[in-house]
Design a protein around this motif. Structure first.
Motif, PDB file in Angstrom:
ATOM      1  N   ARG A   3      44.350  35.166  18.437  1.00  0.00           N
ATOM      2  CA  ARG A   3      43.110  34.264  18.765  1.00  0.00           C
ATOM      3  C   ARG A   3      43.366  32.872  18.826  1.00  0.00           C
ATOM      4  O   ARG A   3      44.046  32.547  18.183  1.00  0.00           O
ATOM      5  N   ARG A  54      32.228  32.886  25.642  1.00  0.00           N
ATOM      6  CA  ARG A  54      31.559  33.585  24.664  1.00  0.00           C
ATOM      7  C   ARG A  54      31.686  32.655  23.491  1.00  0.00           C
ATOM      8  O   ARG A  54      30.624  32.624  22.553  1.00  0.00           O
ATOM      9  N   SER A  55      32.665  31.841  23.223  1.00  0.00           N
ATOM     10  CA  SER A  55      32.797  31.162  21.972  1.00  0.00           C
ATOM     11  C   SER A  55      32.105  30.068  22.088  1.00  0.00           C
ATOM     12  O   SER A  55      31.335  29.352  20.967  1.00  0.00           O
ATOM     13  N   ALA A  59      28.155  33.051  22.544  1.00  0.00           N
ATOM     14  CA  ALA A  59      28.209  33.715  21.391  1.00  0.00           C
ATOM     15  C   ALA A  59      27.655  32.781  20.088  1.00  0.00           C
ATOM     16  O   ALA A  59      27.828  32.927  18.865  1.00  0.00           O
ATOM     17  N   LEU A 100      18.881  28.808   8.676  1.00  0.00           N
ATOM     18  CA  LEU A 100      19.331  30.141   7.364  1.00  0.00           C
ATOM     19  C   LEU A 100      19.548  29.163   6.254  1.00  0.00           C
ATOM     20  O   LEU A 100      20.177  28.244   5.838  1.00  0.00           O
ATOM     21  N   ARG A 116      31.367  32.593   3.493  1.00  0.00           N
ATOM     22  CA  ARG A 116      31.027  33.625   4.198  1.00  0.00           C
ATOM     23  C   ARG A 116      30.358  33.559   5.509  1.00  0.00           C
ATOM     24  O   ARG A 116      30.637  34.204   6.497  1.00  0.00           O
ATOM     25  N   ALA A 119      33.032  32.773   7.998  1.00  0.00           N
ATOM     26  CA  ALA A 119      34.043  34.005   8.459  1.00  0.00           C
ATOM     27  C   ALA A 119      33.044  34.891   9.411  1.00  0.00           C
ATOM     28  O   ALA A 119      33.592  35.341  10.185  1.00  0.00           O
ATOM     29  N   ALA A 120      31.726  34.937   9.044  1.00  0.00           N
ATOM     30  CA  ALA A 120      30.951  35.662   9.793  1.00  0.00           C
ATOM     31  C   ALA A 120      30.361  34.942  11.087  1.00  0.00           C
ATOM     32  O   ALA A 120      29.466  35.764  11.604  1.00  0.00           O
ATOM     33  N   ARG A 121      30.396  33.965  11.251  1.00  0.00           N
ATOM     34  CA  ARG A 121      29.913  33.192  12.380  1.00  0.00           C
ATOM     35  C   ARG A 121      28.391  33.254  12.219  1.00  0.00           C
ATOM     36  O   ARG A 121      27.703  33.346  13.336  1.00  0.00           O
ATOM     37  N   ARG A 122      28.065  33.099  10.903  1.00  0.00           N
ATOM     38  CA  ARG A 122      26.383  33.200  10.948  1.00  0.00           C
ATOM     39  C   ARG A 122      25.520  32.094  11.438  1.00  0.00           C
ATOM     40  O   ARG A 122      24.412  32.200  11.673  1.00  0.00           O
TER      41      ARG A 122
ATOM     42  N   ARG B   3      34.656  34.852  19.388  1.00  0.00           N
ATOM     43  CA  ARG B   3      34.484  36.116  18.641  1.00  0.00           C
ATOM     44  C   ARG B   3      34.965  37.269  19.504  1.00  0.00           C
ATOM     45  O   ARG B   3      34.890  37.597  20.858  1.00  0.00           O
ATOM     46  N   GLY B  46      42.458  39.813  15.641  1.00  0.00           N
ATOM     47  CA  GLY B  46      41.737  38.846  14.837  1.00  0.00           C
ATOM     48  C   GLY B  46      40.397  39.253  14.323  1.00  0.00           C
ATOM     49  O   GLY B  46      39.366  38.480  13.747  1.00  0.00           O
ATOM     50  N   ARG B  48      37.319  40.616  12.137  1.00  0.00           N
ATOM     51  CA  ARG B  48      37.184  40.155  10.661  1.00  0.00           C
ATOM     52  C   ARG B  48      36.103  41.238  10.380  1.00  0.00           C
ATOM     53  O   ARG B  48      35.174  41.398  10.673  1.00  0.00           O
ATOM     54  N   SER B  50      33.816  40.943   8.132  1.00  0.00           N
ATOM     55  CA  SER B  50      32.391  40.315   7.815  1.00  0.00           C
ATOM     56  C   SER B  50      31.642  40.255   9.222  1.00  0.00           C
ATOM     57  O   SER B  50      30.703  40.516   9.392  1.00  0.00           O
ATOM     58  N   GLN B  51      32.597  40.057  10.323  1.00  0.00           N
ATOM     59  CA  GLN B  51      31.966  39.919  11.789  1.00  0.00           C
ATOM     60  C   GLN B  51      31.611  41.547  12.024  1.00  0.00           C
ATOM     61  O   GLN B  51      30.489  41.491  12.532  1.00  0.00           O
ATOM     62  N   ARG B  54      28.029  42.064  10.631  1.00  0.00           N
ATOM     63  CA  ARG B  54      26.685  41.807  11.423  1.00  0.00           C
ATOM     64  C   ARG B  54      26.421  42.407  12.428  1.00  0.00           C
ATOM     65  O   ARG B  54      25.288  42.534  13.010  1.00  0.00           O
ATOM     66  N   ALA B  61      22.488  42.504   7.781  1.00  0.00           N
ATOM     67  CA  ALA B  61      22.648  41.062   7.940  1.00  0.00           C
ATOM     68  C   ALA B  61      22.564  40.064   6.680  1.00  0.00           C
ATOM     69  O   ALA B  61      22.799  39.210   6.561  1.00  0.00           O
ATOM     70  N   GLU B  62      22.114  40.916   5.673  1.00  0.00           N
ATOM     71  CA  GLU B  62      21.969  39.983   4.432  1.00  0.00           C
ATOM     72  C   GLU B  62      21.096  38.871   4.357  1.00  0.00           C
ATOM     73  O   GLU B  62      21.237  37.884   3.860  1.00  0.00           O
ATOM     74  N   THR B  63      20.041  39.004   5.261  1.00  0.00           N
ATOM     75  CA  THR B  63      19.385  38.184   5.711  1.00  0.00           C
ATOM     76  C   THR B  63      17.869  38.608   5.718  1.00  0.00           C
ATOM     77  O   THR B  63      17.765  39.633   6.422  1.00  0.00           O
TER      78      THR B  63
END
Lengths: 340, 340
Positions: A3, A54-55, A59, A100, A116, A119-122, B3, B46, B48, B50-51, B54, B61-63
């Motif tokens: 990546r 996307r990034s 995304a 959030l 967290r 890592a999860a791009r929340r 992502r 790459g 993850r 955690s990704q 979601r 989503a833990e939300t």
């Protein structure tokens, strides 16, 4: 293929991540020559336009994050955070973004939650509040994987990350000058949580300005809650040489202090002057109404959100001074009584 | 940082997105060998864990989500929402969940945001506040794709969805009975936003209970803001036959009403009794302290969050009565003066 991150491209090209973001997004902000060089390096490293798309836009989480490290039940007392959140939401609602919000018990839990999220791009970026001396959250805000962030507090506490701040020292100096001018010779200060950097900044300004004006300072520690504010006020008023004026670090403690004065039969403002920090409907609702260091907290929250969107869009780190709190004089302050 | 999508991994591995989903979620549906190959490719790209959590439908989503349809700047006034959010956060913080908070201008925008959230699986469940008569949000809460939801309000407004509610009618009847018992013959009510269902429920109870007790009711419409509360109080106090007691639909309007009384030289409680709805630090800070219909709003928020987690975990719809607000008598209420 591994990546490729914007930071990787920035490293290789010897430019900022902001410049890479501008170049890949085809936005103004870098010269045509730099843009071409960045695009060439990105292509060489295997960066795909679709990946970029996307990034950089498609995304996005369309969410920004705010973590509060404190006991959840204390939130209900403080109008500061609701007004601050209201200001953030003003800017977010224009873009259909969500906030959030997570409440955690301490800074360690905040760091874990922050990791967290990234890592999860929340979230696309974070607002960091209550900065401390040597704040353990700072590395998260400036390392290679850092999310765009805005620290709400003095730039000296932000470790090079973007900061939006108010000049609390100037505001407190003005307040001490006003009270000294009314003849007060012993002035108390009831502080917020000692670990917060802005408490320390206010401490220094209070110490220095009282000294400069030949006024005797008295400092009582509290933690923004009405209970602690009441206890601290009681200590100041029942001391051998009680103060004739008190400045509080928020509005709720000032109101609690007013209650203690009523209870002890100390008349406000004839025997005692009280000043709240951050004006609010509470200050106007009190009887007498509370003089306050007034700062538009909703507008402060909006300012922070705007700076965060600039960071998300690739702006470099910076420090931005919000409006300095101004003294709004109401019925709770007046001339010192002649010493008996 | 880009992502990686399930489709990217499926492309690279030459399998279906379903196979990727099974493999990443450690579920049956692919052979051990394919699973290993997919996991290796995902790691190489790459991906993850955690990704995965979601974006895959089975994961959480833990939300949880809360949408407020109102002008963001009004949030700062009301201690209700901050206390309510504090209670939600108490329960969320035990599970490291976040609260996604979005402020939108109106109910249509709320519905659109709700649809986006559920399409993107941004939240595991939603808290729905301020239910209205024939609420247009109800179909979203009970259709086939409905997210787990809790409506904060009377079950009659929840359309069969889970509701957590307080018996506002009982509380208001108790309050009218108390004031009538003190000899008040004309009692005013300053209401919140008329479109909200609970305003209507309180209207009916107020109308009925004053009639039952032979008391003359006077209703003034407001919208929870201090400005509207002050204007409504002024109207009630300057009428030809002014009221001797007023019940307000929140705390901020009651405080504003107290300010109007001070300003008009109407003594509280000698000439006028005032009652706030939802007790708060504001009520205790006022002078005199405000009698209030006291409800632990933080605990209410926690109750709502617990019921939402039960729904998320598969509990059927239900209605749950929270504690009924109780009258906390303080200095702002007293016997009616003899009519002159």
């Amino acid at each position: 293929m591994a990546r490729i991150t914007i930071a990787d491209i920035a490293d290789r090209a010897g430019v900022s991540t902001g410049a890479v973001s501008y170049a890949l997004n085809d936005r103004p902000g870098v010269s045509a020559r730099t843009r071409e060089r960045i695009l060439a390096i990105a292509a060489e490293m295997g960066w795909r336009p679709s990946q970029a798309a996307r990034s950089l836009s498609g995304a996005r989480a369309e969410t920004i994050g705010l973590i509060l490290a404190r006991a959840p039940e204390t939130l209900g007392f403080e109008s500061f955070y609701m007004q601050f959140v209201a200001g953030i939401e003003q800017v977010l609602s224009e873009r259909s973004y969500g906030l959030l919000l997570q409440v955690v018990p301490d800074v360690d839990a905040e760091i874990a939650a922050h990791r967290r999220w990234r890592a999860a791009r929340r979230v696309d970026g974070v607002v960091v509040v209550d900065p401390r001396q040597d704040d353990p959250r700072l590395p998260l805000l400036t390392d290679a994987d850092a999310l765009p962030a805005v620290v709400v507090g003095d730039p000296s506490l932000a470790g090079g990350a973007t900061a939006v701040w108010t000049d609390d020292a100037a505001a407190l100096r003005e307040c001490v000058g006003y009270l000294a001018g009314l003849g007060h010779r012993r002035i108390g200060r009831v502080t917020g949580t000692e670990a917060f950097g802005h408490t320390h900044i206010r401490d220094l300004a209070f110490d220095d300005e009282t000294r400069r004006r030949g006024v005797e300072p008295r400092v009582e520690r509290a933690d923004f809650t009405p209970e602690a504010g009441a206890a601290a006020t009681r200590a100041l008023l029942t001391a051998d040489r009680p103060v004739s004026a008190v400045v509080f670090d928020n509005d709720v403690m000032a109101l609690a202090g007013l209650g203690v004065a009523h209870e002890l039969g100390v008349r406000v403002p004839q025997d005692l002057s009280l000043v709240a920090w951050d004006d609010s409907p509470l200050c106007e609702a009190a009887f007498p109404q509370l003089t306050a260091l007034s700062h538009d907290v909703t507008s402060y929250g909006a300012h922070v959100a705007r700076r965060l969107f600039e960071r998300i869009e690739g702006a470099p780190h910076g420090s931005f001074l919000d409006a300095t709190p101004v003294l709004r004089v109401r019925g709770s302050t007046g001339p010192a009584a002649a010493e008996s």
